[in-house]
Design a protein around this motif. Structure first.
Motif, PDB file in Angstrom:
ATOM      1  N   ARG A  11     -11.205  -3.660  10.355  1.00  0.00           N
ATOM      2  CA  ARG A  11     -12.304  -3.837   9.399  1.00  0.00           C
ATOM      3  C   ARG A  11     -13.340  -2.743   9.628  1.00  0.00           C
ATOM      4  O   ARG A  11     -13.871  -2.613  10.729  1.00  0.00           O
ATOM      5  N   ASN A  14      -6.204   2.341   0.376  1.00  0.00           N
ATOM      6  CA  ASN A  14      -6.898   1.053   0.325  1.00  0.00           C
ATOM      7  C   ASN A  14      -6.819   0.472  -1.089  1.00  0.00           C
ATOM      8  O   ASN A  14      -7.826   0.332  -1.781  1.00  0.00           O
ATOM      9  N   GLN A  15      -5.610   0.122  -1.500  1.00  0.00           N
ATOM     10  CA  GLN A  15      -5.428  -0.458  -2.829  1.00  0.00           C
ATOM     11  C   GLN A  15      -5.892  -1.920  -2.808  1.00  0.00           C
ATOM     12  O   GLN A  15      -5.348  -2.732  -2.050  1.00  0.00           O
ATOM     13  N   PRO A  16      -6.860  -2.288  -3.616  1.00  0.00           N
ATOM     14  CA  PRO A  16      -7.434  -3.636  -3.526  1.00  0.00           C
ATOM     15  C   PRO A  16      -6.454  -4.750  -3.864  1.00  0.00           C
ATOM     16  O   PRO A  16      -6.633  -5.883  -3.421  1.00  0.00           O
ATOM     17  N   ARG A  33       0.855  -1.183   0.000  1.00  0.00           N
ATOM     18  CA  ARG A  33       0.000   0.000   0.000  1.00  0.00           C
ATOM     19  C   ARG A  33       0.900   1.245   0.000  1.00  0.00           C
ATOM     20  O   ARG A  33       2.009   1.213   0.541  1.00  0.00           O
ATOM     21  N   GLY A  50      -9.230  -4.834   2.550  1.00  0.00           N
ATOM     22  CA  GLY A  50     -10.436  -4.148   2.998  1.00  0.00           C
ATOM     23  C   GLY A  50     -10.295  -3.440   4.331  1.00  0.00           C
ATOM     24  O   GLY A  50     -11.149  -2.622   4.692  1.00  0.00           O
ATOM     25  N   HIS A  51      -9.248  -3.729   5.091  1.00  0.00           N
ATOM     26  CA  HIS A  51      -9.034  -3.044   6.366  1.00  0.00           C
ATOM     27  C   HIS A  51      -8.501  -1.626   6.118  1.00  0.00           C
ATOM     28  O   HIS A  51      -7.641  -1.418   5.255  1.00  0.00           O
ATOM     29  N   ASN A  52      -9.034  -0.669   6.857  1.00  0.00           N
ATOM     30  CA  ASN A  52      -8.408   0.646   6.913  1.00  0.00           C
ATOM     31  C   ASN A  52      -7.172   0.541   7.786  1.00  0.00           C
ATOM     32  O   ASN A  52      -7.165  -0.204   8.781  1.00  0.00           O
ATOM     33  N   ALA A  69      -4.638  -1.501  11.998  1.00  0.00           N
ATOM     34  CA  ALA A  69      -5.573  -1.739  10.903  1.00  0.00           C
ATOM     35  C   ALA A  69      -6.844  -2.356  11.467  1.00  0.00           C
ATOM     36  O   ALA A  69      -6.818  -3.020  12.507  1.00  0.00           O
TER      37      ALA A  69
END
Length: 285
Positions: free
Chosen positions: A253, A230-232, A9, A199-201, A251
């Motif tokens: 959810r 938040n790069q998938p 990220r 998906g976690h910040n 980090a």
């Protein structure tokens, strides 16, 4: 995973803490503020307190209420005594963590048990999902010796406060928000790759030295927070340091629920906050 295949990220933005006074006059740096609560959902606040001047911390945090979230206090140096209206009492010492679930309501105090020396640590607020905001309050003291540590493949010491990392399980695991909270020491010329659940910040907070964060090597200085994009297709984050650094990786959810806050009460609607205020004022905590 082969390190050459690891995609990091990148840093979305840098945040520098704002000096504030809280409790009975404790001076601290507020890093994660209300304007970032949705971006870094489920995290509501991060404070760092660090001073060797007793005038900055001696008054502590006398009795005050909470409802609707969890507080995580991580002490690096110093001693803090916790007492609450549920009958819990504990001494938080250097290296230890206090994990408190306010749930439907708790009144507690956090008072230093020292008259001089360095007081240094962090308090993180973690939101609770709507179905758990009125849960029974809970409290846990975790001394330093009971917090798992491991040495990574790159040779770095990692202290795992919450969640799972590289096959290791932290001192705390929580449902819904599934927080990852670790403390990493990077030596001079050190590097590390850490996996973050998709998906976690997430954010990195450097509290000592400087670090290069992300594949592009964004420089993050002491007392700066790097919000991670938040790069998938990213696997986690790459960290490096020329002169050595200590940092937190956090980090979680996201809950993706409305946030209604008034001071120490965090609910999902204004009506719920007003009810919390009324319950507190009328002794229903």
């Amino acid at each position: 995973m082969n390190p050459t295949d690891f995609k990091s990220r990148e840093v979305e933005r840098l945040v520098t803490g704002t000096p504030v006074s809280d409790g009975a006059g404790v001076r601290l740096s507020r890093v994660l503020t209300a304007d970032l609560q949705h971006r870094l959902d489920p995290f509501l606040m991060l404070d760092e307190f660090r001073s060797d001047d007793p005038n900055d911390y001696l008054a502590g945090f006398p009795d005050h209420p909470h409802r609707g979230f969890e507080t995580v206090t991580y002490m690096l140096d110093g001693r803090m005594r916790h007492r609450d209206n549920a009958g819990n009492e504990g001494l938080l010492t250097a290296g230890g963590v206090q994990w408190m679930t306010a749930g439907r309501g708790i009144i507690h105090s956090e008072l230093p048990e020292q008259e001089d020396g360095l007081m240094h640590g962090f308090q993180l607020w973690v939101n609770l999902p709507s179905h758990n905001k009125m849960a029974e309050p809970g409290y846990r003291d975790i001394p330093d010796a009971e917090i798992p540590r491991y040495t990574s493949a790159a040779g770095n010491e990692i202290k795992l406060i919450a969640g799972q990392s590289d096959g290791h399980v932290g001192a705390v695991e929580r449902p819904d928000t599934e927080p990852l909270y670790l403390d990493l020491t990077l030596p001079a010329d050190g590097h590390e790759t850490l996996t973050i659940p998709a998906g976690h910040n997430a954010f990195v907070y450097v509290y000592q030295g400087e670090a290069l964060v992300g594949g592009r090597g964004q420089r993050v200085r002491q007392q700066q927070m790097a919000v991670l994009a938040n790069q998938p297709d990213a696997d986690g984050v790459t960290l490096q340091s020329t002169d050595g650094a200590r940092l937190l990786l956090v980090a979680g959810r996201p809950l993706r629920e409305p946030i209604a806050q008034w001071g120490p009460f965090v609910m999902n609607s204004r009506n719920e906050v007003e009810q919390a205020i009324d319950d507190f004022r009328n002794g229903r905590f």
